[in-house]
Design an enzyme around this catalytic site. Structure first.
Site, PDB file in Angstrom:
ATOM      1  NE  ARG A   1     -45.698 -98.894 -79.822  1.00 26.07           N
ATOM      2  CZ  ARG A   1     -45.379 -98.449 -78.603  1.00 26.07           C
ATOM      3  NH1 ARG A   1     -44.430 -97.533 -78.463  1.00 26.07           N
ATOM      4  NH2 ARG A   1     -45.989 -98.916 -77.551  1.00 26.07           N
TER       5      ARG A   1
ATOM      6  NE  ARG B   1     -44.926 -97.011 -71.118  1.00 26.15           N
ATOM      7  CZ  ARG B   1     -45.620 -97.793 -71.938  1.00 26.15           C
ATOM      8  NH1 ARG B   1     -46.705 -98.412 -71.500  1.00 26.15           N
ATOM      9  NH2 ARG B   1     -45.265 -97.956 -73.195  1.00 26.15           N
TER      10      ARG B   1
ATOM     11  NE  ARG C   1     -49.560-105.014 -82.035  1.00 28.50           N
ATOM     12  CZ  ARG C   1     -49.130-105.004 -80.773  1.00 28.50           C
ATOM     13  NH1 ARG C   1     -49.193-106.099 -80.062  1.00 28.50           N
ATOM     14  NH2 ARG C   1     -48.668-103.896 -80.253  1.00 28.50           N
TER      15      ARG C   1
ATOM     16  CE  LYS D   1     -52.254-104.286 -75.733  1.00 27.69           C
ATOM     17  NZ  LYS D   1     -52.027-102.897 -76.159  1.00 27.69           N
TER      18      LYS D   1
ATOM     19  NE  ARG E   1     -42.012-100.939 -75.787  1.00 25.60           N
ATOM     20  CZ  ARG E   1     -43.269-101.329 -75.837  1.00 25.60           C
ATOM     21  NH1 ARG E   1     -43.867-101.779 -74.748  1.00 25.60           N
ATOM     22  NH2 ARG E   1     -43.946-101.280 -76.960  1.00 25.60           N
TER      23      ARG E   1
HETATM   24  P1  ADP Z   1     -47.740-101.963 -77.445  1.00 24.92           P
HETATM   25  O1  ADP Z   1     -49.020-102.699 -77.221  1.00 24.92           O
HETATM   26  O2  ADP Z   1     -47.364-101.069 -76.325  1.00 24.92           O
HETATM   27  O3  ADP Z   1     -47.674-101.258 -78.790  1.00 24.92           O
HETATM   28  P2  ADP Z   1     -46.217-104.472 -77.551  1.00 24.92           P
HETATM   29  O4  ADP Z   1     -45.178-104.691 -76.527  1.00 24.92           O
HETATM   30  O5  ADP Z   1     -47.437-105.304 -77.509  1.00 24.92           O
HETATM   31  O6  ADP Z   1     -46.516-102.928 -77.520  1.00 24.92           O
HETATM   32  O7  ADP Z   1     -45.580-104.672 -79.026  1.00 24.92           O
HETATM   33  C1  ADP Z   1     -44.407-104.011 -79.432  1.00 24.92           C
HETATM   34  C2  ADP Z   1     -44.137-104.294 -80.907  1.00 24.92           C
HETATM   35  O8  ADP Z   1     -43.973-105.699 -81.108  1.00 24.92           O
HETATM   36  C3  ADP Z   1     -45.248-103.891 -81.862  1.00 24.92           C
HETATM   37  O9  ADP Z   1     -45.190-102.548 -82.214  1.00 24.92           O
HETATM   38  C4  ADP Z   1     -44.969-104.830 -83.032  1.00 24.92           C
HETATM   39  O10 ADP Z   1     -43.904-104.363 -83.814  1.00 24.92           O
HETATM   40  C5  ADP Z   1     -44.540-106.104 -82.356  1.00 24.92           C
HETATM   41  N1  ADP Z   1     -45.665-107.017 -82.075  1.00 24.92           N
HETATM   42  C6  ADP Z   1     -46.122-107.402 -80.865  1.00 24.92           C
HETATM   43  N2  ADP Z   1     -47.160-108.233 -80.986  1.00 24.92           N
HETATM   44  C7  ADP Z   1     -47.379-108.386 -82.316  1.00 24.92           C
HETATM   45  C8  ADP Z   1     -48.309-109.115 -83.098  1.00 24.92           C
HETATM   46  N3  ADP Z   1     -49.260-109.860 -82.517  1.00 24.92           N
HETATM   47  N4  ADP Z   1     -48.229-109.018 -84.452  1.00 24.92           N
HETATM   48  C9  ADP Z   1     -47.293-108.286 -85.036  1.00 24.92           C
HETATM   49  N5  ADP Z   1     -46.372-107.559 -84.379  1.00 24.92           N
HETATM   50  C10 ADP Z   1     -46.409-107.606 -83.019  1.00 24.92           C
END
Ligand code: ADP
Length: 268
Positions: A150, A127, A88, A13, A139
């Site tokens: 996740r 990665r 999400r 993404k 991270r």
């Molecule tokens: P990825 O898509 O690689 O899992 P992101 O960088 O989008 O990682 O998100 C990392 C973390 O941030 C998620 O695992 C969650 O804990 C939190 N997070 C991000 N966006 C949201 C969201 N829209 N709602 C709830 N938690 C979120």
């Protein structure tokens, strides 16, 4: 242009969002990045989110919704944005609909990056290996056990959004397993495709399909004849009903709503 990129962790993404930023000159809003910045800055939101993120769980909806609501009000979001990592959950999607509705805005497309899970794990592992080799900080949530959590959170809480946006007619799916440039090309193509302005019920094909259905009264008559053993009568009745309604429906379907309206006025 307002887009959502939907897909599990590691689907690409972020990479595709950057392509779209360069192509359309709109901003990328990554809730993950915003939350990580809040954690780093030690803000109240960051303090609330830190543990949750490290566990690979989702931050509460109201916290994330408030961040996005504030961000899309800023001047640089006026031209449009790509939401990466938001919504999400289904309640987040509902909140986004309301937010956009209040400003008289709508989404242009929700692009689902479809990928298979084994490949995702391999992608993230490589990665992580590349970052380690470069001496970059990882991270917290890229550790294998957190990564599984996740992915589970995606399956349980985020994947239902695919059906949600399919129902809304905004979902576009692309193959996220293809090489990066190909995925970018596929996204551009689906984003450029205009959405149908015609309401589903008045589309000719749907109308014709509907017309093929035999009216209840005729169906009942054919059923009775069949029960009484009058086979040929039953068959002929059903066939007549099918042909008659299909013809009528097809005729109706051929006419556009505007032509139908004119014809009705002429008859008056
Ligand atoms: P990825 O898509 O690689 O899992 P992101 O960088 O989008 O990682 O998100 C990392 C973390 O941030 C998620 O695992 C969650 O804990 C939190 N997070 C991000 N966006 C949201 C969201 N829209 N709602 C709830 N938690 C979120």
């Amino acid at each position: 242009m307002r887009l959502i990129l939907l897909g599990p962790p590691g689907a690409g993404k972020g990479t595709q969002a950057q392509h779209l930023v360069a192509k359309y000159g709109i901003i990328q809003l990554s809730t993950g990045d915003m939350l990580r910045a809040a954690v780093k800055a030690g803000t109240p939101v960051g303090r609330q989110a830190a543990d949750i993120m490290a566990r690979g769980a989702l931050v509460p909806d109201d916290v994330v919704v408030a961040i996005v609501a504030q961000r899309i009000e800023e001047p640089d979001a006026r031209k449009g944005f790509i939401l990466d990592g938001f919504p999400r959950t289904v309640p987040q999607a509902g909140a986004l609909d309301r937010m956009l509705g209040e400003h008289g805005l709508k989404l242009d497309a929700v692009v689902e990056l479809r990928v298979d899970e084994d490949a995702l794990l391999r992608r993230i592992e490589s990665r992580v290996a590349a970052m380690t080799a470069r001496g970059e900080a990882l991270r917290d949530d890229d550790r294998p056990e957190v990564l599984h959590r996740r992915l589970a959170a995606y399956r349980e809480q985020t994947a239902p959004l695919i059906a949600y946006y399919r129902r809304h007619g905004t979902l576009r799916t692309v193959d996220g397993m293809a090489p990066i440039e190909e995925v970018a090309g596929a996204i551009e193509k689906v984003v450029a495709r205009p959405q149908s302005k015609v309401p589903a019920a008045s589309r000719p094909r749907v109308a014709a399909r509907k017309a093929k259905r035999i009216p209840a009264k005729k169906r009942a008559r054919a059923k009775t004849a069949a029960k009484l053993g009058r086979k040929s009568e039953a068959r002929a009745g059903a066939a007549r009903a099918r042909v008659g309604t299909a013809r009528k429906g097809a005729r109706r379907a051929r006419k556009s709503p505007a032509r139908r309206h004119r014809a009705r006025n002429r008859r008056r």
